[in-house]
Structures are given as C-alpha cells and as structure tokens.
Design a protein around this motif. Structure first.
Motif, PDB file in Angstrom:
ATOM      1  N   UNK A   1       0.690  -1.205  -0.107  1.00  0.00           N
ATOM      2  CA  UNK A   1       0.070   0.099  -0.171  1.00  0.00           C
ATOM      3  C   UNK A   1       0.927   1.412   0.115  1.00  0.00           C
ATOM      4  N   UNK A   2       1.468   1.283  -0.908  1.00  0.00           N
ATOM      5  CA  UNK A   2       2.610   2.448  -1.197  1.00  0.00           C
ATOM      6  C   UNK A   2       1.870   3.611  -1.343  1.00  0.00           C
ATOM      7  N   UNK A   3       0.840   3.873  -1.768  1.00  0.00           N
ATOM      8  CA  UNK A   3       0.109   5.004  -2.214  1.00  0.00           C
ATOM      9  C   UNK A   3      -0.223   6.005  -1.039  1.00  0.00           C
ATOM     10  N   UNK A   4      -0.310   4.897   0.298  1.00  0.00           N
ATOM     11  CA  UNK A   4      -0.807   5.683   1.511  1.00  0.00           C
ATOM     12  C   UNK A   4       0.762   6.522   1.986  1.00  0.00           C
ATOM     13  N   UNK A   5       1.640   5.609   1.784  1.00  0.00           N
ATOM     14  CA  UNK A   5       2.939   6.173   2.413  1.00  0.00           C
ATOM     15  C   UNK A   5       3.404   7.540   1.800  1.00  0.00           C
ATOM     16  N   UNK A   6       3.180   7.379   0.365  1.00  0.00           N
ATOM     17  CA  UNK A   6       3.678   8.567  -0.388  1.00  0.00           C
ATOM     18  C   UNK A   6       2.868   9.810  -0.198  1.00  0.00           C
ATOM     19  N   UNK A   7       1.326   9.422   0.132  1.00  0.00           N
ATOM     20  CA  UNK A   7       0.393  10.509   0.237  1.00  0.00           C
ATOM     21  C   UNK A   7       0.811  11.307   1.773  1.00  0.00           C
ATOM     22  N   UNK A   8       1.103  10.137   2.657  1.00  0.00           N
ATOM     23  CA  UNK A   8       1.511  10.765   3.931  1.00  0.00           C
ATOM     24  C   UNK A   8       2.762  11.710   3.843  1.00  0.00           C
ATOM     25  N   UNK A   9       3.503  11.327   3.134  1.00  0.00           N
ATOM     26  CA  UNK A   9       4.920  12.236   3.002  1.00  0.00           C
ATOM     27  C   UNK A   9       4.621  13.490   2.178  1.00  0.00           C
ATOM     28  N   UNK A  10       3.831  13.377   1.205  1.00  0.00           N
ATOM     29  CA  UNK A  10       3.479  14.624   0.635  1.00  0.00           C
ATOM     30  C   UNK A  10       2.548  15.561   1.541  1.00  0.00           C
ATOM     31  N   UNK A  11       1.822  14.983   2.385  1.00  0.00           N
ATOM     32  CA  UNK A  11       0.996  15.564   3.146  1.00  0.00           C
ATOM     33  C   UNK A  11       1.842  16.581   4.342  1.00  0.00           C
ATOM     34  N   UNK A  12       2.931  15.648   4.698  1.00  0.00           N
ATOM     35  CA  UNK A  12       3.856  16.360   5.743  1.00  0.00           C
ATOM     36  C   UNK A  12       4.540  17.564   5.057  1.00  0.00           C
TER      37      UNK A  12
END
Length: 643
Positions: free
Chosen positions: A483-494
């Motif tokens: 579930x890489x999209x969740x980790x990428x979205x969290x990084x972009x959110x930060x």
C-alpha cells in the motif's frame, strides 16, 4: 528546597523598584527540568485522529426545554448541512461546465492529431489533459468512444487515453483539499486523503501501461469477453443524483456536448458552433432536393441542365422551436467569457460551501454520537476477519459512487471528512479505490445503452477502464506492505503542511506542466520524446534508489552520496524556495491590506507562543530574576536557577 513564590499580585517583590513586574506578571509554579521549557506543543503525532470529546450536558441532565432545543438545533444543523452539500455538488457540476466552455474546443483539437495518439505515452497525457480541461472522465471517455465508432481510432490505441482519463479525474478532490489550508493538521490530512487517489492512479499507470504496450493484456481480455457474450443494447444507468441537481444547474447553463465530439471527429462546421445550448427544442426535416455537383457521385442519378450537373441529395434543415430557459440563453457572449464567469462563481460557491460544511461538521461531531460514528468508520472487524474491513469499504465506495454517478463528487465529499479527522487515511484509501470501481460500472451501463453499431466498441472501452482499476487494486492493496500510495500521500501531506505553497506547485506540475511537456515532445516526434524522456526517467530512478539507500543502508554508498550536501542548497532543500515565496508574500503584504491583516494576526500568534514558552522558565528565587539580563529586555516572567 526554597518555597515557591505565590501566584497573584501578592507575590514576592522583585528587583524592580516600582514593583510593576510583580503586579502585572502571574508567576507560575516552578518546574524541575529544562525539558518542559523546550517541549514542543505540537510534539504529538499529527496523523493521530483528533479526539471527539463528549462535551456539554448529557441527555439525562437536560430538562424538557433543553431537550427540545437540542433536537431542534440538531434538525436545523442537519438541514443546513444537506443544503450546503447540495450547493457543493451543484458547484462541482457548474465547474465542469465552466472548464468545458474554457477548454472544450481545445480538448477536441487535441484529439484530432491521430499520429500523436498512436504513441501510447502521448495518448496517456492527452487523456490527462482533456479530462483536466473538461473536469469529467465520462465526457473524455465519450469522446474516445465516438472517435472509435467513427473509425478514427481503434480500441487498442484508445486504452492509454482511458488510463489518462482515470488520472485526470482525481484533480477535482485535490483542488477541494486546498480549500482546507487554514489549519495545518487539517490540511495535512485532507491533502493526503486527496492525493492518495493520485498516487494510486500514477503507480498503476507506471506498471500497467508498459505491460499493455508489450502484451495488450487489457485489449485481449476485453475482446474475448465481448466476443463470448451476446450482448444486446439495454437501458442507460438511472440518473439518481442528476434528478435532484439538474433543475438548478440547468437554470444556470446548458451545454451541447456533441460539439466537442464533432470537433474531435473532424467536422469542420463544429468549430463555428457554440457549446452553449440556446435552443432546447428543435425540429429537423430531411428531404430530397436538387443540388449542383462538379462530379456525379457513383450510383447517383445526375442530369445536365443549364450548363451544370444536377443530382438529388438528402438535405436536413433544422428549425428552432423553443429557447432554453437558463441564464445565458439570451446572452450574446463568447464561450470563453461565459466560461470564465462560471469558473469564478463556481469556485467561490465551492469554497464557501466547503468551509461552511467543515464548520457545521465540527459543531455537529461532538458528543457520544460523534464518538460512535468515528468508531464505526475506522474500526476493523475482530480477528481473524480484520482484512475484510477494507473490501467492505470498497463496496461502500463503489455503491455511493454509483448513486451519485461521479467519482469526483464522492471523493471530494470525503476529503473534508478526512481533514477534520472523522475518517482516517487508511480507511479513505479503500473508499477511494471503490469509487474508481463505481465510476466504471456506471460507464459500463452507459455503454450498454449505446446503439447497435457502437455497442461493441463502447462496451470494450468501458471494460478496459474497469479491469485497469481492478488490476491496480490487486497491485496496491491486498498485501499491507504494497500500500505504497498511503505512505507517499502521507509524505506529501507532511511536505505541504510545512510549505503550503507546495500544494499549488504539485497541482500545477502533475496535472498541467508535465502532461503538456510530454505532449509537446510527442508532437515533435517519438525520437525527440525518447531522447529527452529516457535520460530524465533514468535520473529520477537514480535519485529514488539513492534516497532509499541513504535511509536504509548508507554504508553501501560512496561517502559523497551518503547525503546531498554536495549539491547547491536549493536542489536538496525547500527552505531557500520557501524564503523566496515568503519574501514575495511580504512584498504583497506591503501593498495589500488583506495580507497586512494576515501578517498582523500571525505576528500576534507567534508572540503569544513565545510568551507561553517563556512562562515555563520558572525558578524558586525571585530575587535573582534580573541577573544577567540587559536593561532593555522587556518585562517577562521571573527567572532564577533551575532545580
């Protein structure tokens, strides 16, 4: 231990002769460590959902009048919430119409270049651009279907365009997330909840587009299905939400969407037509008439009379019977002007409704009901059935999208809920994936209502869209570590929470600049596209691999690559760019009263935060409060030695 100084105006006198410090400053109790002074008030995890506390009196503690007032207040708030949600959905519809008026004909022109469309990468970015321009994946898909039916495209060439349409439709909820930039943590969660859709689509394309080009798996699979079943034309998908929203949106503007399809299929007369529908009731009469021709068509009856060739042809004449009743039916304005007016108004209504919806939800989601709602939405089933929860969320997302008949509307509606902390990012992800499935099922039903000559192509394209999303889910959801999209979205959110201007830059780069650049290189030829694209892709892959190795196994890297400090600072840090943006905003603040007000409020908040931090520096001996401080120092809390 020395006694603590008393709090209040009767505290021990300081070295100040006028005793003003002792009178004006309340001295807090002493602390025994310096850690409390340096403690960051925002040290908790920003991704933790905020606590929905049970505030106010309990129902059992209210008298009869209080219970009646609480019920009436809840009913009024719920009615207002439905009203704002209705206006929010209508504004999304008008926003789509505005984008079509501004860029619809340009979208039709983009589809005309068949030589460019034969390139899969160019077809992908064309699908992204056209969907962003018309703000509707169903509209861009219908253009593709009409081009396939007219023989301008084959289904295999149309598959990358459908993939691009899947990416372009996620721009709407990203725009909606930017409206929550006021609160840093809300913006962090909302932007991550919106961009998890983007990352899923982009990652799916990165895997499935090369696979489709190499093997044609989607084309072959859907072709087998079409040939295996004897499918007959049926009824269209039921218009559930449109029945409610059409009375308002049709009174604002109505569009003739066939104009874009006619431009894409090469009809020269469509260029002079307006997208604004001004006549809602027309009558077309076809009759055989004598016309002059230079050469007699094969199989036609021709005769020579008056020195010219004559023949008979079916000539259609359209008679306008009744004008439309929308606002712009009688306006003599070009499409671009009407589109810009509607774009500004729809964005204004969209922002206003979103702000009011968030505030209403924040006021309603308090008490025991809110706690129950939050637990129901974010709690997994007990072991060993916890894995089922995500798939049930997908079914819910697909069902809700089928009801509203738009994935943009559904994902835009859950984005503020993610922002205020009602829905977690982990739960929003399967809801978004289900929304992708729901919008393709609507397209399949719409394709099955097509006439017999276009039924096969329409249904095959809709099935390609469906299986593209199914394969993407199989790639990026079943196994937790995929579930890489969740980790990428969290990084972009930060990143966007720290530098909020980066959200607008991300939107511009991903949905406008990058697709336009690839499209321009494709027009120049596939040799230019490969010559420029391959080095860029290799460089991006190298940077990603080095970043991963820097965080996980830096010992295998050369000493010069264990960090990016050898590069100029603007190439590995956002702070120099943030300083530029801040200076530009400061320049605007000198000439704009709104910016001055924002700057004033910000400085007050920073000053209060500094004072609150300073107030933690408390000591036992007030007599030492002025030691080591310059005379110009403003009066602050009393200081002495730490315990």
């Amino acid at each position: 231990m020395a006694p603590r100084p008393e709090v209040g105006p009767d505290a021990s006198p300081s070295l100040d002769d006028n005793n003003t410090l002792a009178k004006d400053v309340a001295i807090l109790p002493a602390y025994s460590t310096v850690d409390l002074v340096n403690e960051d008030p925002d040290s908790k995890d920003p991704w933790d959902l905020p606590e929905l506390k049970d505030v106010g009196l309990k129902w059992s503690e209210l008298d009869t009048q209080g219970k009646i007032m609480r019920i009436l207040t809840g009913i009024v708030k719920f009615a207002m919430l439905l009203g704002f949600l209705y206006m929010f959905v209508c504004s999304l519809d008008v926003l789509s119409s505005a984008f079509q008026l501004v860029g619809g004909k340009a979208a039709g022109d983009i589809f005309q270049d068949n030589a460019v469309l034969s390139n899969p990468v160019a077809g992908l970015v064309i699908g992204v651009l056209v969907t962003v321009l018309v703000q509707s994946s169903s509209t861009s898909s219908s253009i593709v279907v009409s081009m396939v039916s007219s023989g301008l495209l084959d289904v295999q060439t149309a598959v990358p365009i459908v993939m691009g349409a899947n990416i372009g439709t996620s721009v709407t909820n990203t725009i909606v997330a930017m409206m929550q930039a006021g609160d840093r943590n809300e913006f962090r969660r909302a932007f991550a909840g919106a961009t998890v859709h983007d990352f899923f689509n982009w990652l799916s394309v990165l895997v499935l587009l090369p696979l489709e080009v190499a093997t044609g798996v989607l084309y072959k699979l859907t072709k087998i299905m079409i040939e295996s079943f004897n499918i007959e034309s049926g009824e269209n998908a039921p218009d559930l939400l449109n029945v409610i929203t059409d009375p308002l949106t049709d009174s604002i503007v109505q569009l003739d969407k066939t104009v874009i399809s006619d431009i894409a299929t090469g009809d020269p007369s469509a260029r002079n037509k307006s997208l604004i529908k001004r006549w809602c009731k027309t009558y077309t009469n076809s009759s055989l008439q004598n016309v002059t021709v230079n050469l007699c068509p094969p199989g036609a009856d021709c005769w020579w009379e008056g020195g010219v060739n004559w023949t008979q042809k079916n000539v259609s004449e359209t008679f306008n019977l009744k004008r439309c009743a929308h606002i712009f039916a009688h306006a003599d304005l070009p499409d671009l002007a009407v589109g810009l007016i509607l774009l500004a108004l729809s964005l204004l209504v969209l922002c206003t409704c979103l702000i009011l919806i968030v505030k209403l939800l924040n006021s309603m989601l308090k008490g025991q009901v809110a706690v129950v709602i939050k637990k129901v939405l974010n709690t997994d089933f007990p072991f060993p059935f916890a894995w089922v929860t995500g798939y049930i969320a997908m079914v819910v997302g697909a069902g809700m999208t089928f009801i509203v008949q738009s994935s943009s509307v559904f994902t835009s509606a859950i984005t503020p809920l993610v922002g205020i902390g009602v829905i977690s990012l982990e739960r929003a992800y399967p809801l978004t994936l289900g929304s992708n499935i729901g919008t393709t099922t609507t397209a399949i039903l719409a394709a099955m209502a097509s006439p017999g000559e276009t039924l096969g192509n329409s249904l095959q394209i809709a099935l390609c869209h469906f299986f593209f999303n199914i394969m993407g889910i199989l790639l990026w959801y079943p196994i937790p570590f995929t579930r890489i999209p969740i980790r990428l979205a969290r990084g972009l959110g930060n990143q966007t929470a720290e530098y909020r201007w980066f959200a607008a830059l991300y939107l511009f780069l991903c949905f406008f600049l990058m697709p336009l650049t690839v499209f321009g290189l494709s027009v120049a030829g596939w040799q230019v596209l490969v010559g420029v694209g391959v080095p860029v892709v290799v460089l991006v892959l190298f940077i990603i691999i080095v970043n991963v190795m820097q965080s996980r196994c830096p010992r295998f890297l050369p000493s010069c690559l264990r960090n990016w400090d050898f590069l100029p600072r603007p190439l590995h840090s956002m702070e120099p760019w943030d300083a530029v943006v801040t200076s530009v905003m400061g320049f605007c603040g000198k000439h704009c009263c709104c910016c001055k007000c924002c700057k004033c409020c910000k400085s007050k908040k920073e000053m209060s935060r500094k004072n609150s931090k300073k107030s933690l520096e408390m000591y036992d001996n007030p007599a030492m409060s002025k030691d080591g401080e310059p005379e110009e120092t403003p009066k602050e809390a009393v200081k002495a030695t730490h315990l």
